[in-house]
Design a protein around this motif. Sequence first.
Motif, PDB file in Angstrom:
ATOM      1  N   ARG A 179      68.925  46.885  59.923  1.00 39.66           N
ATOM      2  CA  ARG A 179      69.378  47.684  58.680  1.00 39.66           C
ATOM      3  C   ARG A 179      70.552  47.199  58.165  1.00 39.66           C
ATOM      4  O   ARG A 179      71.595  46.516  58.940  1.00 39.66           O
ATOM      5  N   SER A 211      63.534  44.579  53.209  1.00 43.77           N
ATOM      6  CA  SER A 211      64.651  45.936  53.155  1.00 43.77           C
ATOM      7  C   SER A 211      63.813  46.861  52.062  1.00 43.77           C
ATOM      8  O   SER A 211      64.083  47.937  52.239  1.00 43.77           O
ATOM      9  N   GLU A 217      65.486  50.298  51.651  1.00 40.11           N
ATOM     10  CA  GLU A 217      66.671  49.953  51.476  1.00 40.11           C
ATOM     11  C   GLU A 217      66.779  49.095  49.938  1.00 40.11           C
ATOM     12  O   GLU A 217      65.653  48.328  49.782  1.00 40.11           O
ATOM     13  N   ARG A 222      72.620  45.996  49.376  1.00 37.82           N
ATOM     14  CA  ARG A 222      72.960  45.535  50.595  1.00 37.82           C
ATOM     15  C   ARG A 222      73.783  44.111  50.483  1.00 37.82           C
ATOM     16  O   ARG A 222      74.960  43.940  51.028  1.00 37.82           O
TER      17      ARG A 222
END
Length: 298
Positions: A179, A211, A217, A222
């Motif tokens: 993550r 992701s 996410e 990121r």
Amino acid sequence: DDGPGFPGAKITPHYDSLLVKITAKARNRKDAAAKLIRALREFRVRGVQTNKSFLLNVLQNREFLEGEVTTGFIAANPNLMEPLKEKDRAQKLLAYIGEVVVNGTPKSLGATGDAPSSVDPIVPEIPPNPKQKKDSLKKIFDRDGPEAFAKAVRQNEGLLITDTTWRDAHQSLLATRLRTIDMLNIAEPTSTALRNAYSLECWGGATFDVSMRFLNECPWDRLASFREAVPDIPFQMLLRGANAVGYTSYADNVVFEFCRLAKEAGMDVFRVFDSLNYVENMRLGIDAVGEAGGIVEA
């Protein structure tokens, strides 16, 4: 059986349910048979009877491979019906793991006393980042562009390292499941320990897809978080040529816009890749990165 389908019909163990069909193609009969043999040996079917043994025996029969089969082929070769003696290792391993999970390690293996205590991993202490005597590669690139970056790399007398922990390492070992928070937790020591690295590969490849689909996410968030936490090491990504970070070819303007946005979000080095080294597929990625002002590595 030809598949009786009426209420109350009894399904025998020999019912042909057509679980799966295998098709092989090759330049000659023997090569096609070899492909089929490998595919059949890798099959694991449990709980129902299959004709796997028969097919393997046929595919390894000399007369069949030579194309000398007649209508009396099966009758003349009763050994075709001999069953395989499989070790069933995968099923045995799963049964053992289930047994250990439910009932614990067998005493016969020496497992006595309490279970071992859990041990937290030892995190090494990284001293503070000393003051740089010369400009970093990241600073050179941001200030003077890709040509100056390439010149600095060629003039470097030491070994330059690309660290892949944040991309290819966990993609290969952990199905890309690290993550963003996992990597941000080690961002500060990473920024210190790898301050003289050529690049930090942290994006592209399967990370973009995973992701979103599995980690829920945003890959763009990121990248922005990484850039903020590690400001002075060149970031590197894997770009699949005309496929960008997807699994199909995209329109040229999509790839160009993607590279522009990636560069603006903090990406520096774009490693352009094609699984077959097809130059025309790579060329689009190279041109897109060049127009975006990134560093092309191909």
